[in-house]
Motif scaffolding. Structure first.
Motif, PDB file in Angstrom:
ATOM      1  N   ALA A 111     -18.441 -46.048  56.716  1.00  0.00           N
ATOM      2  CA  ALA A 111     -19.130 -46.813  57.764  1.00  0.00           C
ATOM      3  C   ALA A 111     -20.173 -47.560  57.056  1.00  0.00           C
ATOM      4  O   ALA A 111     -20.155 -48.960  57.412  1.00  0.00           O
ATOM      5  CB  ALA A 111     -19.725 -45.971  58.954  1.00  0.00           C
ATOM      6  N   ALA A 112     -20.792 -47.249  56.344  1.00  0.00           N
ATOM      7  CA  ALA A 112     -21.713 -47.950  55.515  1.00  0.00           C
ATOM      8  C   ALA A 112     -21.013 -49.082  54.620  1.00  0.00           C
ATOM      9  O   ALA A 112     -21.485 -50.201  54.492  1.00  0.00           O
ATOM     10  CB  ALA A 112     -22.548 -47.134  54.458  1.00  0.00           C
ATOM     11  N   ILE A 113     -19.974 -48.816  53.971  1.00  0.00           N
ATOM     12  CA  ILE A 113     -19.238 -49.744  52.970  1.00  0.00           C
ATOM     13  C   ILE A 113     -18.771 -50.838  53.817  1.00  0.00           C
ATOM     14  O   ILE A 113     -18.734 -52.068  53.477  1.00  0.00           O
ATOM     15  CB  ILE A 113     -18.044 -49.141  52.405  1.00  0.00           C
ATOM     16  N   PHE A 114     -18.378 -50.695  55.337  1.00  0.00           N
ATOM     17  CA  PHE A 114     -17.811 -51.762  55.940  1.00  0.00           C
ATOM     18  C   PHE A 114     -18.984 -52.737  56.269  1.00  0.00           C
ATOM     19  O   PHE A 114     -18.505 -53.734  56.742  1.00  0.00           O
ATOM     20  CB  PHE A 114     -17.330 -51.100  57.368  1.00  0.00           C
ATOM     21  N   THR A 115     -20.402 -52.385  55.956  1.00  0.00           N
ATOM     22  CA  THR A 115     -21.268 -53.400  56.263  1.00  0.00           C
ATOM     23  C   THR A 115     -20.947 -54.575  55.126  1.00  0.00           C
ATOM     24  O   THR A 115     -21.655 -55.518  55.053  1.00  0.00           O
ATOM     25  CB  THR A 115     -22.364 -52.981  56.216  1.00  0.00           C
TER      26      THR A 115
END
Length: 252
Positions: free
Chosen positions: A23-27
């Motif tokens: 989820a953090a990488i998707f930013t």
């Protein structure tokens, strides 16, 4: 180059075993290489990863690999061309079902780990991967190492071959990845990695492990989600590229 894609390997958790912070990488990234269950990922993890990718407007790609859960897909399997093609096709079908249930679609393919490295030179396995993608029937683009046998075979088969570079990996002077068996295979300094990626996106070159400059034509940059500090590194690379005037967007 006015724009470049940032991709990351995701959906690689398995049951209670967690890998990365998707989820953090998707930013930071524009494309998601979603594990298909053969090297990593279980159905619930994969489906949730697809939901998160759709919510973040991140393009979904199939991260296909050898059938090697125990080795995380990083071991060569001496399987026949038919077996490998069937395994890849199976993975594409499974991910497509889970992606569609989340409101998404597979838009490209990227081989994982040992399969990715093997088809740089292995004629039979390279052809098997291409044959599986063609059999899937949607002529998906395929992310591969520049100069690889698989890239040439993909283009010969009418598929779009997309050359990529790796932000957090060292390169040999010949333009191949330094083996993970060597201590200096993975890069951990966000500032150095960002500088190297800006050079890649604006000049088409990279600094190899021996300090030499190598030409690296690439439409996409891979940021591994399972390395230490991956989220911070991805954010640093994206910020550095944007500050250098490079737009981040998917290649499809």
């Amino acid at each position: 180059m006015a724009f470049i894609d940032l991709n990351s390997d995701v959906g690689e958790s398995f049951g209670n075993w967690k890998m990365g912070d998707d989820a953090a990488i998707f930013t930071s990234v524009s494309s998601a290489n979603v594990a298909c269950g053969f090297h990593a990922g279980d159905p619930s993890t994969i489906r949730q990863t697809c939901r998160d990718a759709v919510a973040a407007s991140v393009t979904i790609g199939a991260h296909v690999g050898y059938r090697d859960l125990a080795g995380f897909g990083r071991r060569f399997l001496d399987c026949s061309a038919t077996e490998l093609a069937d395994d890849v096709l199976y993975q594409l079908g499974a991910l497509q079902a889970l992606a569609r249930s989340a409101g998404g679609e597979i838009k490209y393919v990227k081989p994982h780990g040992a399969l990715y490295n093997t088809i740089v030179h292995h004629e039979v396995h390279a052809q098997a991967v291409v044959d599986a993608i063609k059999a899937f029937g949607e002529d998906l683009p395929v992310l591969l190492l520049p100069g690889s046998v698989a890239l040439a075979k993909a283009e010969q088969a009418g598929l779009r071959g997309v050359a990529e570079a790796f932000a957090d990996r060292n390169y040999t002077p010949e333009g191949t990845l330094v083996s993970r068996r060597e201590a200096n295979a993975v890069l951990h300094d966000p500032a150095a990695v960002t500088e190297n990626m800006i050079r890649l996106a604006t000049e088409g070159t990279l600094t190899a492990v021996d300090g030499s400059t190598i030409t690296m034509p690439a439409e996409s940059i891979c940021l591994h989600g399972d390395t230490a500090g991956a989220v911070a590194m991805a954010a640093a690379v994206r910020q550095g590229l944007e500050q250098a005037g490079v737009e981040i967007r998917s290649f499809v």
